[in-house]
Structures are given as C-alpha cells and as structure tokens.
Design a protein around this motif. Sequence first.
Motif, PDB file in Angstrom:
ATOM      1  N   ARG A  73      -0.666   6.362  -5.391  1.00 43.63           N
ATOM      2  CA  ARG A  73       0.434   6.977  -5.962  1.00 43.63           C
ATOM      3  C   ARG A  73       1.199   6.083  -6.846  1.00 43.63           C
ATOM      4  NH1 ARG A  73       1.238  12.424  -5.650  1.00 43.63           N
ATOM      5  NH2 ARG A  73       3.401  11.930  -5.290  1.00 43.63           N
ATOM      6  N   HIS A  74       2.034   6.319  -7.766  1.00 41.55           N
ATOM      7  CA  HIS A  74       2.960   5.926  -8.594  1.00 41.55           C
ATOM      8  C   HIS A  74       4.309   6.489  -8.632  1.00 41.55           C
ATOM      9  CE1 HIS A  74       2.947   8.788 -11.818  1.00 41.55           C
ATOM     10  NE2 HIS A  74       1.559   8.806 -11.637  1.00 41.55           N
ATOM     11  N   GLU A  75       5.028   5.614  -9.238  1.00 43.45           N
ATOM     12  CA  GLU A  75       6.523   6.186  -9.091  1.00 43.45           C
ATOM     13  C   GLU A  75       6.915   6.748 -10.658  1.00 43.45           C
ATOM     14  OE1 GLU A  75       8.429   6.697  -6.574  1.00 43.45           O
ATOM     15  OE2 GLU A  75       6.728   6.210  -5.412  1.00 43.45           O
ATOM     16  N   GLY A  76       6.070   6.889 -11.510  1.00 40.56           N
ATOM     17  CA  GLY A  76       6.462   7.256 -12.985  1.00 40.56           C
ATOM     18  C   GLY A  76       5.467   6.486 -13.892  1.00 40.56           C
ATOM     19  N   VAL A  77       5.050   7.346 -14.726  1.00 37.22           N
ATOM     20  CA  VAL A  77       4.187   7.056 -15.744  1.00 37.22           C
ATOM     21  C   VAL A  77       4.864   5.985 -16.757  1.00 37.22           C
ATOM     22  CG1 VAL A  77       2.722   8.918 -15.867  1.00 37.22           C
ATOM     23  CG2 VAL A  77       4.526   8.592 -17.526  1.00 37.22           C
ATOM     24  N   LEU A  78       6.269   6.018 -16.716  1.00 34.40           N
ATOM     25  CA  LEU A  78       6.770   4.996 -17.643  1.00 34.40           C
ATOM     26  C   LEU A  78       6.780   3.510 -17.147  1.00 34.40           C
ATOM     27  CD1 LEU A  78       9.863   4.023 -16.283  1.00 34.40           C
ATOM     28  CD2 LEU A  78      10.271   6.311 -16.485  1.00 34.40           C
TER      29      LEU A  78
END
Length: 392
Positions: free
Chosen positions: A246-251
Amino acid sequence: MTALNSLDIAKPPAATRVVAAMSGGVDSSVVAALLKRAGYDVIGVTLQLYDHGAAVHRAGACCAGQDIHDARRVAEAIDIPHYVLDYESRFRDAVIERFAESYLAGETPIPCVECNRTVKFRDLLGLARELGADALATGHYVSSRALANGHRGLFRAADENRDQSYFLYATTQEQLDLLRFPLGEIDKTQTRALAAELGLAIADKPDSQDICFVPNGRYADVIERLKPGAARPGEIVHLDGRVLGRHEGVLRYTVGQRKGLGLSAAEPLYVLRLDADAARVIVGPREALGIREIRLRDLNWLGDVAPDALPEDGLDIAVRVRSTRAPREARLLRDEAGLKVVLAGEEEGVSPGQACVIYENARPGARVLGGGTILSPTARISTTSPDLALAS
C-alpha cells in the motif's frame, strides 16, 4: 546606419534601456554590473515570488528574503535604479498551484519551466515594455543569436555543465526576440572572477539549488498543505498484476524511483507508472523502464520548419528528457495522433510532466528547436493485465 551594440541593438549603449532581472545571486548581479559598466541605461528589477519571512535564512533558494536584500545592495553599489515587485499571487497561481495539481495527477512537473514561461518572462517582459526597455537581460547560462530571418535563436550555453536551455525551451519567439543572456558564452568560474573584479559583495555567494518554494526538497509536504486531503492512499501493484503493498499517495513517487518503496521483493523494483485515477503505483523490473517513443503536449516550437510541415520521413534531432542528461539522438515524426519523438536508443525514467527538449543536434552549442511536456511514454514491455498496460 547606427552600428549594432553588444546586445545586437542598433543604438549606442547610452540610448539603450535594459531591464536586468536581478534574483540576488551572482549570475544576475554580474549581468547588471557588466551592462552598467558598458554604458547601458540599466534598470534592476527583482521579483518577490513567495513569503520571504520563512525564507530569510534559507541557503540555496532565490527570489525571497536575503536575496532581495542582496539584489538591492548590488543595485546601490553599481548605481542603478532598482525595483522590487510583489508577484506572490501570480507565482502561486501560475506555478505553485499547477505544481501541486500536476503531482496529484501522477506527473513529475518542473516548476522552473513554468516560472520562466509565465511570471519571469511573460509578466516581467510586459513590465520591461512598459518601462520602454529595448531588452530584458537575465543571468541564465544559455545563448541567443540573431538569425537570418530577423528573429533570434536559442542555443545551448558554452559551459555544458551550466547549460540551462532545458529550463528555457518554453520561451516563445516573441519573448526570445527581446531577451538577452550575457553569460551564455562564459563559464561559472569566469562569472565569479568578474564578480570579484567588479567589486560585488556577493562574489562568493553559493548557487541556488532547491526549488525555491520547497524547503529541503520535501515537495509532498508542500502539496499536502496546499491540497489537504487530496493525497489518496492506494495499492502498489506489480507489472504482472500482483498487489505488493500500500502507499499513502502517488504524489510521493516518481517514475524510475527505486528507494523508499517499502517493499520486500526478491528483485529490485522500480516505479514504472503512476495511475492517479486509480490511486495505484505500478512497479516492475528495471528493464521495463526502457522507453523508445514519447508523445508531447504543450509544444513550444522555435525551429524554422513548422511542425505541421515536417518531411514524411521526419526530422533528425536530439532530445533531452532530464535536465541532468546529455542530449540524445532521436527523430521527430508526425502521424495520425500528432507529433512523436522516436529515440535512437532506450531511455529510462521518462516521466509524464517532465520536459522533452528538442535540439538541432547533440553537439555542444546546438540550437534549441523547442520542446514540450512528456505526455505518455510508450514502454517496450507491456503487461498481461490490460488494465495495467504501460503502452499509450
């Protein structure tokens, strides 16, 4: 007929008004001082682009706090009028907001290109005209020369290590005709020597390095302050369709990134694509990063042959897809979908939002033909999962 002066203008220097864009750094200060010494009618202008209160003591920035003070001191020392213009709101709208929106869309933008295209050249050139200036001079390391067609061409700087043509490709022909770059034919060592010779107090001042409004390179923090709640968490997906984490945002990611993925895998993995709509980060092996074809948007063209008049078999060119890379041979073609750049060899880490700058050839001092924003690179390897395909 009056001979051309050193700025290619048919007036004596004393009758030639030049607005010098002064950022407070060594380069722009030397430009202003050289023009003054040559007898030009020089007006110094400094743009305040963001809240200088938080940046007064920041090293490696520009256009705020200490830099404005330094520009003012140089202007006083060389005895020229100097104005500071508050362009904060323009800069926020034209550069910072677009920077944030581009990252949230899964791109890797270059705010310096947008700043030059809008606030620095469009708006500042407008001011220069209002002041009756014959030219706007900057401290960029790039060259402009008169062409046979009566316009000026943009060329790579003599100092390849300092060449800033990558960041200036979006300069329009109208802007270029009024712009002058006095440092284009010398290197940084010579510039610092000139600063010392001219008695400028900032001769040893360090160069600016960071994006001016991004302290310590932490761009994700800036974006989250501008767009609270806009970063959506999502899945990190392998090219073959497996969900790896999982990630916390593509930015927080960029194409070609290897470190900081937070994954445990048997092979090194790289970011191949950012799918902002689905909030997915797509990863895979390094060989999947190879790109041979690039599509562009927001094309700015400075060449003699219009893009819609290209030969059927295209045009031999050279391109630079990252500011830190040397130009590589390529071919510019037109098909039913528009313009495309076909690279002579594969390039890795080609990211949407970055610039693809087009040169006449790969040799030093080559002319800039234009460029655009990378829209959708076409990967050599696609996936068996259609919804994860990298091909455009």
